[in-house]
Scaffold this motif. Structure first.
Motif, PDB file in Angstrom:
ATOM      1  N   GLY A   1       0.777  -0.834  -0.391  1.00  0.00           N
ATOM      2  CA  GLY A   1      -0.140   0.034  -0.032  1.00  0.00           C
ATOM      3  C   GLY A   1       0.524   1.393  -0.079  1.00  0.00           C
ATOM      4  N   LEU A   2       2.226   1.449   0.668  1.00  0.00           N
ATOM      5  CA  LEU A   2       2.475   2.712   0.556  1.00  0.00           C
ATOM      6  C   LEU A   2       3.345   2.873  -0.952  1.00  0.00           C
ATOM      7  CD1 LEU A   2       4.723   1.606   4.134  1.00  0.00           C
ATOM      8  CD2 LEU A   2       3.052   3.381   3.647  1.00  0.00           C
ATOM      9  N   PRO A   3       3.443   2.326  -2.005  1.00  0.00           N
ATOM     10  CA  PRO A   3       4.027   3.178  -2.901  1.00  0.00           C
ATOM     11  C   PRO A   3       2.850   3.272  -3.532  1.00  0.00           C
ATOM     12  CG  PRO A   3       4.765   1.232  -2.856  1.00  0.00           C
ATOM     13  CD  PRO A   3       4.191   1.320  -1.421  1.00  0.00           C
ATOM     14  N   THR A   4       2.094   2.756  -3.421  1.00  0.00           N
ATOM     15  CA  THR A   4       0.232   2.183  -4.248  1.00  0.00           C
ATOM     16  C   THR A   4      -0.169   2.946  -4.519  1.00  0.00           C
ATOM     17  OG1 THR A   4      -0.393   0.422  -3.451  1.00  0.00           O
ATOM     18  CG2 THR A   4       1.856  -0.177  -5.017  1.00  0.00           C
ATOM     19  N   LEU A   5      -0.738   2.941  -3.065  1.00  0.00           N
ATOM     20  CA  LEU A   5      -2.546   3.927  -2.604  1.00  0.00           C
ATOM     21  C   LEU A   5      -2.374   5.533  -2.833  1.00  0.00           C
ATOM     22  CD1 LEU A   5      -3.556   1.583   0.709  1.00  0.00           C
ATOM     23  CD2 LEU A   5      -4.295   1.828  -1.363  1.00  0.00           C
ATOM     24  N   ARG A   6      -1.462   6.234  -3.438  1.00  0.00           N
ATOM     25  CA  ARG A   6      -1.435   7.136  -4.403  1.00  0.00           C
ATOM     26  C   ARG A   6      -2.243   7.531  -5.292  1.00  0.00           C
ATOM     27  NH1 ARG A   6       1.093  10.390  -0.322  1.00  0.00           N
ATOM     28  NH2 ARG A   6       2.687   9.444   0.601  1.00  0.00           N
ATOM     29  N   LEU A   7      -2.344   5.862  -6.187  1.00  0.00           N
ATOM     30  CA  LEU A   7      -3.261   5.375  -7.564  1.00  0.00           C
ATOM     31  C   LEU A   7      -4.022   5.655  -7.218  1.00  0.00           C
ATOM     32  CD1 LEU A   7      -0.320   3.352  -9.015  1.00  0.00           C
ATOM     33  CD2 LEU A   7      -0.422   5.406  -9.223  1.00  0.00           C
ATOM     34  N   ARG A   8      -4.861   5.411  -8.048  1.00  0.00           N
ATOM     35  CA  ARG A   8      -6.093   5.523  -7.705  1.00  0.00           C
ATOM     36  C   ARG A   8      -6.950   4.587  -9.039  1.00  0.00           C
ATOM     37  NH1 ARG A   8      -8.912  11.334  -5.849  1.00  0.00           N
ATOM     38  NH2 ARG A   8      -7.353  12.046  -4.675  1.00  0.00           N
ATOM     39  N   GLY A   9      -8.099   4.168  -8.809  1.00  0.00           N
ATOM     40  CA  GLY A   9      -8.947   3.611 -10.275  1.00  0.00           C
ATOM     41  C   GLY A   9      -7.846   2.243 -10.779  1.00  0.00           C
ATOM     42  N   ASP A  10      -8.372   2.540 -11.939  1.00  0.00           N
ATOM     43  CA  ASP A  10      -7.703   1.263 -12.951  1.00  0.00           C
ATOM     44  C   ASP A  10      -6.123   1.140 -12.743  1.00  0.00           C
ATOM     45  OD1 ASP A  10     -10.365   0.994 -13.912  1.00  0.00           O
ATOM     46  OD2 ASP A  10      -9.811   2.606 -15.194  1.00  0.00           O
TER      47      ASP A  10
END
Length: 357
Positions: A129-138
């Motif tokens: 989650g730390l590096p990826t949860l700034r992404l959204r949606g698809d």
């Protein structure tokens, strides 16, 4: 029905819930006694069918999976297509540290392996989650999908998991009956079913407490509009990490129970299709509604087993049923009130657009 239920006195509601739980716990015994209508829905009816007790254990494990994934998708609004990765981490934790065939087997008892599996799954959720949860949606969906595949590929190629040969002799929960036989033996699946069902009840109560707390309200705010929630002072990223960590912990617990039930496993036990079915349980049942995701998990797990007598055609029937549900009931079988209102608003907006056109 919801209004009628809430209008009942708390004593009647408590008695109804306890009676329902007693019935669910008694399902294996009712099936063995041939009680109607349990003998009708049982999968023991033909040689092609699976043992009903084993189906009940698998259903309870997948209900636990759906409850955990509902935290991520239904409450926090994060599309996670790689939830099978957390499930696999929990399963491999019990297998690697508990099986005598493993190179790093420990002397820890089974009761110690479960917290280890939960902790490792939670840590993996935070790391993802730390590096990826700034992404959204698809974009988030693609990254999480890759995580699930990475776990499977790594498990296939590293020596600690014994590669494609897998790990065997995975320990089961301890305990013996007065006559000296193991409680959680291979021939009798009822104790394992009761254990998994108890874990389901505990996790449901815990998730409901979170949902009604400040954390749950923050998740709902992030799900509805992350930018607006941030402007109102909600630390969106922190609560998304919490959702991933809690969902991963429940996924790790369910994976640990699955490994203990199976007794052996390989990387092929965690295909991508299973991760997609996990998402289907939440979406079809009614994301954001605990009762809905339970119904979705039971339906998706039970129907293929009940239709096993028609061989491979059962998947065609099952797939057609999923398509029909999504067309005529897109909000889910038992949607949350908020989700049902959202779908109603979307239909109203679509009608207005059609009228204008």
């Amino acid at each position: 029905m919801r209004r009628r239920w809430q209008s009942l006195h708390w004593a009647w509601r408590t008695a109804t819930v306890l009676a329902f739980l007693a019935f669910i716990y008694a399902l294996p015994d009712l099936n063995e006694a041939g009680v109607w209508p349990i003998n009708v829905i049982s999968t023991d009816y033909a040689a092609e069918g699976s043992a009903f007790d084993d189906v009940l254990v698998l259903t309870a494990i997948y209900v636990l999976v759906a409850v955990g994934l509902n935290v991520v998708i239904g409450l926090a609004g994060l599309l996670d297509l790689g939830y099978i990765g957390f499930f696999a981490v929990g399963a491999y934790s019990v297998a690697i540290f508990g099986s005598p065939t493993s190179d790093v087997a420990t002397a820890y008892p089974w009761l110690m392996l479960i917290p280890i599996a939960i902790a490792l799954a939670m840590v993996s959720g935070v790391i993802l989650g730390l590096p990826t949860l700034r992404l959204r949606g698809d974009y988030l969906a693609i990254v999480t999908l890759g995580f699930g595949e990475i776990i499977r590929i790594v498990a296939t190629n590293v020596s600690v998991t014994n590669g494609k040969a897998g790990i065997h002799e995975i320990p089961r929960p301890p305990g013996e009956w007065p006559d000296g036989t193991r409680i959680f033996g291979i021939l009798d699946s009822r104790p394992m079913y009761w254990l998994c069902l108890t874990m389901v009840v505990i996790c449901i109560l815990g998730v409901k407490q979170l949902e009604n707390s400040r954390v749950g309200r923050s998740w709902l705010a992030v799900r509805e509009d992350e930018d607006a929630a941030s402007l109102m002072g909600v630390p969106a990223f922190r609560f998304k990490i919490w959702a991933f960590a809690i969902g991963a912990a429940v996924g790790g617990l369910s994976g640990a129970l699955y490994a203990s039930k199976e007794g052996s496993m390989t990387a092929d036990s965690f295909p991508l299709l299973m991760s997609i079915l996990f998402v289907a349980m939440v979406v079809m049942g009614g994301q954001g509604n605990t009762a809905g995701v339970i119904v979705g998990a039971v339906t998706i797990t039970y129907i293929p087993e009940r239709l096993r007598f028609i061989a491979d055609e059962r998947f065609l029937v099952f797939g057609l049923a999923l398509v029909l549900v999504m067309i005529f009931r897109p909000q889910g079988l038992i949607p949350s009130r908020r989700r049902a209102a959202e779908m109603a608003d979307m239909k109203a907006e679509a009608k207005e657009v059609n009228v204008v056109v």
